[in-house]
Design a protein around this motif. Structure first.
Motif, mmCIF file in Angstrom:
data_model
loop_
_atom_site.group_PDB
_atom_site.id
_atom_site.type_symbol
_atom_site.label_atom_id
_atom_site.label_comp_id
_atom_site.label_asym_id
_atom_site.label_seq_id
_atom_site.Cartn_x
_atom_site.Cartn_y
_atom_site.Cartn_z
ATOM 1 N N PHE A 89 1.657 3.204 -3.240
ATOM 2 C CA PHE A 89 0.653 4.040 -3.897
ATOM 3 C C PHE A 89 1.018 5.517 -3.805
ATOM 4 O O PHE A 89 0.672 6.303 -4.676
ATOM 5 C CB PHE A 89 -0.724 3.826 -3.255
ATOM 6 C CG PHE A 89 -1.432 2.575 -3.697
ATOM 7 C CD1 PHE A 89 -2.678 2.647 -4.286
ATOM 8 C CD2 PHE A 89 -0.863 1.325 -3.523
ATOM 9 C CE1 PHE A 89 -3.354 1.501 -4.687
ATOM 10 C CE2 PHE A 89 -1.520 0.174 -3.917
ATOM 11 C CZ PHE A 89 -2.769 0.260 -4.504
ATOM 12 N N THR A 90 1.704 5.904 -2.733
ATOM 13 C CA THR A 90 2.042 7.308 -2.514
ATOM 14 C C THR A 90 2.932 7.810 -3.640
ATOM 15 O O THR A 90 4.011 7.279 -3.891
ATOM 16 C CB THR A 90 2.760 7.481 -1.159
ATOM 17 O OG1 THR A 90 1.936 6.930 -0.139
ATOM 18 C CG2 THR A 90 3.019 8.943 -0.869
ATOM 19 N N GLY A 91 2.465 8.816 -4.333
ATOM 20 C CA GLY A 91 3.230 9.426 -5.414
ATOM 21 C C GLY A 91 3.208 8.656 -6.722
ATOM 22 O O GLY A 91 3.798 9.094 -7.703
ATOM 23 N N ARG A 117 1.354 6.714 -10.116
ATOM 24 C CA ARG A 117 0.206 6.914 -10.990
ATOM 25 C C ARG A 117 -0.720 5.721 -10.761
ATOM 26 O O ARG A 117 -0.423 4.597 -11.172
ATOM 27 C CB ARG A 117 0.643 6.971 -12.452
ATOM 28 C CG ARG A 117 -0.496 7.375 -13.390
ATOM 29 C CD ARG A 117 0.008 7.585 -14.793
ATOM 30 N NE ARG A 117 0.365 6.346 -15.457
ATOM 31 C CZ ARG A 117 -0.503 5.500 -15.989
ATOM 32 N NH1 ARG A 117 -1.801 5.738 -15.924
ATOM 33 N NH2 ARG A 117 -0.086 4.399 -16.584
ATOM 34 N N LYS A 162 0.810 -1.215 0.000
ATOM 35 C CA LYS A 162 0.000 0.000 0.000
ATOM 36 C C LYS A 162 0.849 1.273 0.000
ATOM 37 O O LYS A 162 0.494 2.278 -0.597
ATOM 38 C CB LYS A 162 -0.944 0.000 1.202
ATOM 39 C CG LYS A 162 -2.039 1.033 1.073
ATOM 40 C CD LYS A 162 -3.251 0.670 1.905
ATOM 41 C CE LYS A 162 -4.400 1.527 1.442
ATOM 42 N NZ LYS A 162 -5.668 0.890 1.544
ATOM 43 N N GLY A 163 1.999 1.218 0.657
ATOM 44 C CA GLY A 163 2.884 2.375 0.697
ATOM 45 C C GLY A 163 3.390 2.786 -0.676
ATOM 46 O O GLY A 163 3.771 3.952 -0.873
#
Length: 196
Positions: free
Chosen positions: A168-170, A172, A165-166
């Motif tokens: 996903f940050t930044g 696309r 899940k981490g």
């Protein structure tokens, strides 16, 4: 992008919540489950049946004490990786390390037997080299999740119970709208074996 997408089926978790209710000797992956097609199969077989045939590279990540799940996966054309850790991050890393040279990876949870094959195909169709594709039902992210080739090193570096899940940050992120409750339905307790 569907050139060479690998499917990583995560089946190394201990299923402790399920065992607390059903009994310590009960493995949720082997529990009988009536699929959306009406056929009764084990949870893990329902997951395998739902994978589109076009996804030929399949890797089951599981523990040594699940020989029945391994045999089932092999019957459906899966390679397998055994590891001692129930950690989500360790499982993802081991699965991607088993097929690192692909164009992308679809991360499938072994306890989500009700996802429609069409939903899986929609997610796969949106995998791009530098993107993440995720099914969305009524604003809620679900599974499976597709990762493009650029995420390979980060996926292989995951450890312990830290999932992806981490990443996903930044990134696309392509949200794939689906009308399929199966993408958010996992079997954590025996009551969840019956799809409503």
């Amino acid at each position: 992008m569907t050139e060479s997408i690998g499917v990583i089926i995560l089946a190394a978790g201990s299923g402790s919540r399920f065992r607390q209710v059903a009994g310590q000797d009960k493995d949720k992956l082997l529990a009988d489950c009536t699929g959306r097609d009406g056929a009764v199969r084990s949870v893990i077989e329902q997951v395998l049946v739902n994978l589109p045939p076009s996804l030929e590279k399949r890797v089951l990540v599981t523990r040594e004490d699940r020989p029945q799940a391994i045999r089932m996966a092999q019957a459906y054309g899966c390679d397998f990786v055994q590891l001692d850790s129930p950690g989500l991050g360790d499982s993802i890393a081991a699965g991607v390390q088993a097929c690192p040279d692909l164009d992308g990876w679809l991360i499938v949870l072994g306890d989500m037997p009700f996802i429609l094959p069409s939903s899986i195909e929609q997610v796969v169709a949106q995998i791009s080299e530098e993107g993440i594709s995720v099914p969305v039902l009524a604003g809620e992210y679900g599974h499976p999740v597709g990762f493009g080739r650029a995420f390979g090193p980060q996926l292989m570096a995951l450890t312990a119970d830290r999932g992806a899940k981490g990443l996903f940050t930044g990134a696309r992120v392509v949200e794939v709208a689906v009308d399929d409750p199966g993408v958010v339905w996992d079997v954590d307790v025996p009551e969840a074996l019956i799809f409503k």
